[in-house]
Motif scaffolding. Structure first.
Motif, mmCIF file in Angstrom:
data_model
loop_
_atom_site.group_PDB
_atom_site.id
_atom_site.type_symbol
_atom_site.label_atom_id
_atom_site.label_comp_id
_atom_site.label_asym_id
_atom_site.label_seq_id
_atom_site.Cartn_x
_atom_site.Cartn_y
_atom_site.Cartn_z
ATOM 1 N N LEU A 41 44.994 9.183 42.760
ATOM 2 C CA LEU A 41 43.600 8.682 42.334
ATOM 3 C C LEU A 41 43.350 7.333 42.655
ATOM 4 O O LEU A 41 44.211 6.490 42.399
ATOM 5 N N THR A 60 39.778 9.951 32.501
ATOM 6 C CA THR A 60 38.948 10.475 33.576
ATOM 7 C C THR A 60 37.454 10.878 33.294
ATOM 8 O O THR A 60 37.305 10.993 31.806
ATOM 9 N N ASP A 76 35.495 7.500 38.202
ATOM 10 C CA ASP A 76 35.779 8.860 37.560
ATOM 11 C C ASP A 76 37.182 8.651 36.967
ATOM 12 O O ASP A 76 37.635 9.140 36.135
ATOM 13 N N VAL A 77 37.791 7.448 37.111
ATOM 14 C CA VAL A 77 39.243 7.147 36.532
ATOM 15 C C VAL A 77 39.324 5.493 36.022
ATOM 16 O O VAL A 77 39.155 4.767 37.017
#
Length: 93
Positions: A41, A60, A76-77
């Motif tokens: 990721l 997340t 998102d992370v």
């Protein structure tokens, strides 16, 4: 919250203004025994301190968006800590 290992960096010449001054790192998610799981990721390093080879913990989704106080980032992370050690306590049967 999950753990992962930083395996690389991302260089972006242009990014959202809310991400200015932050680093983007590639994180390989790990299971509880430090085995790779899922696909790597791209995560924003909110600590500005994580490096390649380090084990980190990350959040997340909606948890990642509001990690920085008073600042919402389109991510998102987000890396939120560096792991010093992990201790597993096996269930006794």
């Amino acid at each position: 919250m999950d753990i992962g290992k930083v395996i690389g960096t991302v260089v972006a010449t242009r990014k959202d203004p809310s991400l200015e001054g932050t680093r983007l790192l590639i994180v390989q998610p790990l299971d509880e025994k430090h085995n790779p799981i899922a696909e790597p990721l791209v995560a924003v390093d909110t600590l500005q301190d994580a490096g390649v080879g380090e084990t980190v913990y990350f959040v997340t989704g909606g948890d990642a968006v509001g990690v920085q106080p008073g600042k919402r980032m389109p991510v998102d992370v987000a890396i939120v800590g560096i792991v010093d050690s992990v201790t597993l306590i096996e269930e006794l049967n």
